[in-house]
Design a protein around this motif. Sequence first.
Motif, PDB file in Angstrom:
ATOM      1  N   GLN A   1      37.464  32.805  52.992  1.00 61.72           N
ATOM      2  CA  GLN A   1      35.998  32.915  53.182  1.00 61.72           C
ATOM      3  C   GLN A   1      35.683  33.746  54.433  1.00 61.72           C
ATOM      4  O   GLN A   1      34.815  34.610  54.415  1.00 61.72           O
ATOM      5  CB  GLN A   1      35.372  31.530  53.313  1.00 61.72           C
ATOM      6  CG  GLN A   1      35.325  30.776  51.982  1.00 61.72           C
ATOM      7  CD  GLN A   1      34.779  29.366  52.138  1.00 61.72           C
ATOM      8  OE1 GLN A   1      34.987  28.728  53.176  1.00 61.72           O
ATOM      9  NE2 GLN A   1      34.095  28.876  51.114  1.00 61.72           N
ATOM     10  N   LYS A   2      36.411  33.481  55.500  1.00 62.75           N
ATOM     11  CA  LYS A   2      36.159  34.213  56.751  1.00 62.75           C
ATOM     12  C   LYS A   2      36.452  35.713  56.570  1.00 62.75           C
ATOM     13  O   LYS A   2      35.883  36.545  57.256  1.00 62.75           O
ATOM     14  CB  LYS A   2      37.033  33.669  57.884  1.00 62.75           C
ATOM     15  CG  LYS A   2      36.751  32.219  58.238  1.00 62.75           C
ATOM     16  CD  LYS A   2      35.592  32.096  59.188  1.00 62.75           C
ATOM     17  CE  LYS A   2      35.441  30.651  59.648  1.00 62.75           C
ATOM     18  NZ  LYS A   2      34.195  30.426  60.386  1.00 62.75           N
ATOM     19  N   LEU A   3      37.372  36.001  55.665  1.00 61.99           N
ATOM     20  CA  LEU A   3      37.686  37.413  55.413  1.00 61.99           C
ATOM     21  C   LEU A   3      36.684  38.050  54.444  1.00 61.99           C
ATOM     22  O   LEU A   3      36.805  39.215  54.092  1.00 61.99           O
ATOM     23  CB  LEU A   3      39.108  37.543  54.849  1.00 61.99           C
ATOM     24  CG  LEU A   3      40.245  37.218  55.827  1.00 61.99           C
ATOM     25  CD1 LEU A   3      41.607  37.327  55.134  1.00 61.99           C
ATOM     26  CD2 LEU A   3      40.223  38.133  57.049  1.00 61.99           C
ATOM     27  N   GLY A   4      35.751  37.253  53.994  1.00 60.16           N
ATOM     28  CA  GLY A   4      34.679  37.796  53.162  1.00 60.16           C
ATOM     29  C   GLY A   4      34.876  37.610  51.671  1.00 60.16           C
ATOM     30  O   GLY A   4      34.129  38.186  50.872  1.00 60.16           O
ATOM     31  N   TYR A   5      35.849  36.833  51.281  1.00 57.32           N
ATOM     32  CA  TYR A   5      36.038  36.582  49.852  1.00 57.32           C
ATOM     33  C   TYR A   5      35.172  35.407  49.407  1.00 57.32           C
ATOM     34  O   TYR A   5      35.127  34.376  50.090  1.00 57.32           O
ATOM     35  CB  TYR A   5      37.505  36.243  49.536  1.00 57.32           C
ATOM     36  CG  TYR A   5      38.474  37.382  49.760  1.00 57.32           C
ATOM     37  CD1 TYR A   5      38.491  38.478  48.905  1.00 57.32           C
ATOM     38  CD2 TYR A   5      39.398  37.357  50.819  1.00 57.32           C
ATOM     39  CE1 TYR A   5      39.397  39.523  49.106  1.00 57.32           C
ATOM     40  CE2 TYR A   5      40.300  38.393  51.024  1.00 57.32           C
ATOM     41  CZ  TYR A   5      40.295  39.476  50.160  1.00 57.32           C
ATOM     42  OH  TYR A   5      41.192  40.499  50.350  1.00 57.32           O
ATOM     43  N   GLU A   6      34.516  35.584  48.288  1.00 64.58           N
ATOM     44  CA  GLU A   6      33.756  34.458  47.733  1.00 64.58           C
ATOM     45  C   GLU A   6      34.640  33.755  46.724  1.00 64.58           C
ATOM     46  O   GLU A   6      34.911  34.270  45.641  1.00 64.58           O
ATOM     47  CB  GLU A   6      32.469  34.968  47.066  1.00 64.58           C
ATOM     48  CG  GLU A   6      31.426  35.348  48.102  1.00 64.58           C
ATOM     49  CD  GLU A   6      30.134  35.805  47.470  1.00 64.58           C
ATOM     50  OE1 GLU A   6      29.856  35.407  46.317  1.00 64.58           O
ATOM     51  OE2 GLU A   6      29.424  36.574  48.128  1.00 64.58           O
ATOM     52  N   VAL A   7      35.088  32.597  47.123  1.00 64.79           N
ATOM     53  CA  VAL A   7      36.094  31.893  46.342  1.00 64.79           C
ATOM     54  C   VAL A   7      35.458  30.722  45.590  1.00 64.79           C
ATOM     55  O   VAL A   7      34.605  30.022  46.140  1.00 64.79           O
ATOM     56  CB  VAL A   7      37.185  31.341  47.302  1.00 64.79           C
ATOM     57  CG1 VAL A   7      38.250  30.582  46.530  1.00 64.79           C
ATOM     58  CG2 VAL A   7      37.808  32.466  48.099  1.00 64.79           C
ATOM     59  N   CYS A   8      35.876  30.549  44.353  1.00 65.13           N
ATOM     60  CA  CYS A   8      35.436  29.352  43.623  1.00 65.13           C
ATOM     61  C   CYS A   8      36.636  28.447  43.382  1.00 65.13           C
ATOM     62  O   CYS A   8      37.792  28.879  43.479  1.00 65.13           O
ATOM     63  CB  CYS A   8      34.753  29.737  42.320  1.00 65.13           C
ATOM     64  SG  CYS A   8      35.834  30.440  41.086  1.00 65.13           S
ATOM     65  N   TYR A   9      36.357  27.211  43.095  1.00 67.15           N
ATOM     66  CA  TYR A   9      37.430  26.242  42.866  1.00 67.15           C
ATOM     67  C   TYR A   9      36.929  25.183  41.895  1.00 67.15           C
ATOM     68  O   TYR A   9      35.826  24.656  42.052  1.00 67.15           O
ATOM     69  CB  TYR A   9      37.855  25.574  44.186  1.00 67.15           C
ATOM     70  CG  TYR A   9      38.862  24.468  43.982  1.00 67.15           C
ATOM     71  CD1 TYR A   9      40.179  24.751  43.627  1.00 67.15           C
ATOM     72  CD2 TYR A   9      38.502  23.130  44.152  1.00 67.15           C
ATOM     73  CE1 TYR A   9      41.107  23.744  43.434  1.00 67.15           C
ATOM     74  CE2 TYR A   9      39.433  22.114  43.967  1.00 67.15           C
ATOM     75  CZ  TYR A   9      40.728  22.426  43.609  1.00 67.15           C
ATOM     76  OH  TYR A   9      41.645  21.421  43.417  1.00 67.15           O
TER      77      TYR A   9
ATOM     78  N   PRO B   1      31.728  26.668  44.755  1.00 66.74           N
ATOM     79  CA  PRO B   1      31.232  26.771  43.376  1.00 66.74           C
ATOM     80  C   PRO B   1      32.391  26.640  42.388  1.00 66.74           C
ATOM     81  O   PRO B   1      33.526  26.980  42.724  1.00 66.74           O
ATOM     82  CB  PRO B   1      30.635  28.185  43.320  1.00 66.74           C
ATOM     83  CG  PRO B   1      31.305  28.934  44.413  1.00 66.74           C
ATOM     84  CD  PRO B   1      31.632  27.946  45.489  1.00 66.74           C
ATOM     85  N   THR B   2      32.091  26.147  41.214  1.00 67.55           N
ATOM     86  CA  THR B   2      33.172  26.002  40.229  1.00 67.55           C
ATOM     87  C   THR B   2      33.380  27.275  39.419  1.00 67.55           C
ATOM     88  O   THR B   2      34.382  27.431  38.731  1.00 67.55           O
ATOM     89  CB  THR B   2      32.898  24.823  39.266  1.00 67.55           C
ATOM     90  OG1 THR B   2      31.611  25.029  38.689  1.00 67.55           O
ATOM     91  CG2 THR B   2      32.959  23.495  39.974  1.00 67.55           C
ATOM     92  N   LYS B   3      32.397  28.156  39.461  1.00 66.68           N
ATOM     93  CA  LYS B   3      32.538  29.423  38.726  1.00 66.68           C
ATOM     94  C   LYS B   3      32.414  30.592  39.712  1.00 66.68           C
ATOM     95  O   LYS B   3      31.673  30.523  40.684  1.00 66.68           O
ATOM     96  CB  LYS B   3      31.453  29.558  37.670  1.00 66.68           C
ATOM     97  CG  LYS B   3      31.566  28.565  36.513  1.00 66.68           C
ATOM     98  CD  LYS B   3      31.964  29.300  35.217  1.00 66.68           C
ATOM     99  CE  LYS B   3      32.032  28.362  34.032  1.00 66.68           C
ATOM    100  NZ  LYS B   3      33.239  27.541  34.013  1.00 66.68           N
ATOM    101  N   GLY B   4      33.126  31.689  39.411  1.00 70.13           N
ATOM    102  CA  GLY B   4      33.065  32.865  40.274  1.00 70.13           C
ATOM    103  C   GLY B   4      34.153  33.841  39.898  1.00 70.13           C
ATOM    104  O   GLY B   4      34.930  33.581  38.967  1.00 70.13           O
ATOM    105  N   GLU B   5      34.192  34.947  40.637  1.00 67.78           N
ATOM    106  CA  GLU B   5      35.180  35.980  40.276  1.00 67.78           C
ATOM    107  C   GLU B   5      36.582  35.657  40.781  1.00 67.78           C
ATOM    108  O   GLU B   5      37.572  35.976  40.139  1.00 67.78           O
ATOM    109  CB  GLU B   5      34.729  37.339  40.826  1.00 67.78           C
ATOM    110  CG  GLU B   5      33.498  37.839  40.128  1.00 67.78           C
ATOM    111  CD  GLU B   5      33.359  39.337  40.186  1.00 67.78           C
ATOM    112  OE1 GLU B   5      34.099  39.987  40.956  1.00 67.78           O
ATOM    113  OE2 GLU B   5      32.506  39.872  39.453  1.00 67.78           O
ATOM    114  N   ILE B   6      36.622  35.043  41.966  1.00 64.25           N
ATOM    115  CA  ILE B   6      37.947  34.739  42.533  1.00 64.25           C
ATOM    116  C   ILE B   6      38.171  33.228  42.480  1.00 64.25           C
ATOM    117  O   ILE B   6      37.507  32.460  43.179  1.00 64.25           O
ATOM    118  CB  ILE B   6      38.055  35.229  43.999  1.00 64.25           C
ATOM    119  CG1 ILE B   6      37.755  36.733  44.074  1.00 64.25           C
ATOM    120  CG2 ILE B   6      39.424  34.925  44.568  1.00 64.25           C
ATOM    121  CD1 ILE B   6      37.691  37.271  45.496  1.00 64.25           C
TER     122      ILE B   6
END
Lengths: 401, 327
Positions: free
Chosen positions: B121-129, B41-46
């Motif tokens: 991602q595998k560690l459970g972080y929802e990452v955006c870019y 996703p292009t938007k997110g917290e991280i």
Amino acid sequence: MVDLNKEFGAYSKNLNKASKDSNINNAMTRAVKSYRENVATAMERYPHTPELAKEVRKIKEYSIENNEMLLAQAMDAIEKNKGKAFFATDRADALRILRDLIGTGKTVVKGKSMLGEELQVRHNLEEAGNEVWETDLGEFILQLKNDRPMHILSPAIHVPREQVAEIFSEFFQKEVPPVISEEVGIVREFLREKYFNADVGISGANVVAADTGQVVIIENEGNVRLCTGAPPVHIVLVGIEKLVPTFLDAMKVSEVTWRYANYTAPSYLNVISGPSKTGDIEKVTTYGAHGPKEFYVIFVDNGRSDMMKEESFKQALYCLRCGGCMYECPVFQVTAGYYGRTYLSGIGSVWTTFVDGGVEKAAPMLYTCLRCGRCVERCPMHIDVPLMVGKLRSKVIEATD
Amino acid sequence: MPAKKIPPVLEILRDNIMNYGNPLALKPKENATWAKDLLLPTKGEILFYSGGEYQLLPYIDSLVKTITYVDSTSKIFSWLMEARKIVNLTGINAEKIYASLLAKDKARFYSINYKAVVILQKLGYEVCYDSQSDLYSGALLYELGFWRDLKNYASRLTEIIRKTQAKTLVCISPHAAEMFKLIYPQLIDFPQIEVITFIELVWRKREFLPPLNFDNPVVIHDSCRLARELGVSQELRDILSSVNVKSVEPFRNREWTTCCGGPSKMLFPQISKIVAGRRIAELAETGARTVLTSCPYCLSALQSGVDNSSEIMLEDFVEFLYRGFEK
């Protein structure tokens, strides 16, 4: 218009050449190893040193802030001690005072001094018709080799014993073997005669106590003792940044300097307050007993007060010239003094900007710095060289924009 | 023709960063090719921030080889620079042309970003870019003294970062983290955003990393920026412990680490290579044959110090940790 690109070109060629020079490579590898071992041993033996260094940083901060007052105090104290103090605003002024004091046709013996290099004292006095001898062994080798120092404390760090033997054999007109003890011996014999026949001895100083006017010089060879003790005249050349308030402060600065300079304890610590004197006959003070009859101190500014005024750069004046940063600099480790002019490596690029050619001459050095910051870890004063280098690079760009 | 005042290579880097948002004028779309299969996703917290730094490496290496062979102060180099201006008028970037001719390892360096995001991602972080916000960090403007340009560039970058509305900016390069965390807040009104390195974020959830079946000890090359400026060095060791990998220490490590030589790569490439070789020798003295680092420039610079016949294997921390997820 100065073409910095050209400056970079010539400098870069020398730097690359130095990095492939096996003499420099071997000498530096050995020097770095021995420096690290010696300092580690010294710190173990004298574990109070890092704390003392923190205290010294505070002394230096205070001293730079109050430099003008300390200078006046020191000059007054020196005069009271029957010496004579001068203030030189720049290089030309310092050399004029020196030439007026020495004149021509004299024999001069000189101890190692970075300020002496900055002012090019030897060449200047020779031009004025004097015979000048460098008495520090490394400087003596370089004088014969017509070369410049490659480290502030070990100026001939790049010359191995074999090359020293060749230089000495040619100069002394006899076969000198590449045996260090013999090389040291022949210079000892040669210079001994010079000390006692010299008209003037010149030295630098590591620190000056403003309250007593006492000049402190750290050394190992014993040449400074002879230079400053044997001739009838002793002239001290010292930068104004070397002033500290008290004699006790001066001792603290000295201990930290020598400890980080690779000397667990130096062989000699010279403390000189004024001309030699005696009151042994009828309690009448008479000057010029066994040591010099005349004692002169020339305090040199030459850009230092400009540095003091700059909040971002005055910390460069806290430098004790222990040389520790250079041993830890990854570039200096492979190029020695080719990474520099008079002053060397990262801290040297800051000094070069203010006292030895300005930002244009310093530019290639400023861009050689990796800004890695290990020098800050080593520096007893924790001088932030990478920060200053960054700021000066921006001045280089501003000057060329 | 007026005398060139600063070495042309500096001008090139400045012009490219200011005009294209990248030291070598790589386009954002090209920089982001590694992310296309991840559908982030292009938007997110991280917000994952690459700054295009790992992507630059194969080009920089090639450019450095060009500089090494063609003296950057020579007439030929000046001619090349003039040619560059002509080529630029036609809309093609010259550095990219000669750099591309020698480009190697492109796939490897691009994939480091991919692997980093997968690990997070595998560690459970929802990452955006967002490739549009992945403009170069400006670190070279800072390093090389283009501070006036830096201020303008910082405003541009800040606006882009602000628009993402992310709460955490995770930087894979310590140089970028240094800029966002330490430099920009001094220069401009930088957004109130948590700036963190990839290593620190992984460290927080290191117990979830799969153990690695790696029998031999490894040695860490601490990056100067990471260890000294950002104070991150123990985290690397903790991460290795948590994946059951033994690390050995070189004589100079953590805040006393030896520089990789990378910073002088552009102006003094020969010195850079020697410094890198000496650092590799220090690391090799530990007996370890795998060297790990967490900085794109260290990775690239140290590689130039590894002899062809050497047994030393150099990996980024990302590559090493990713092994655990490949099983």
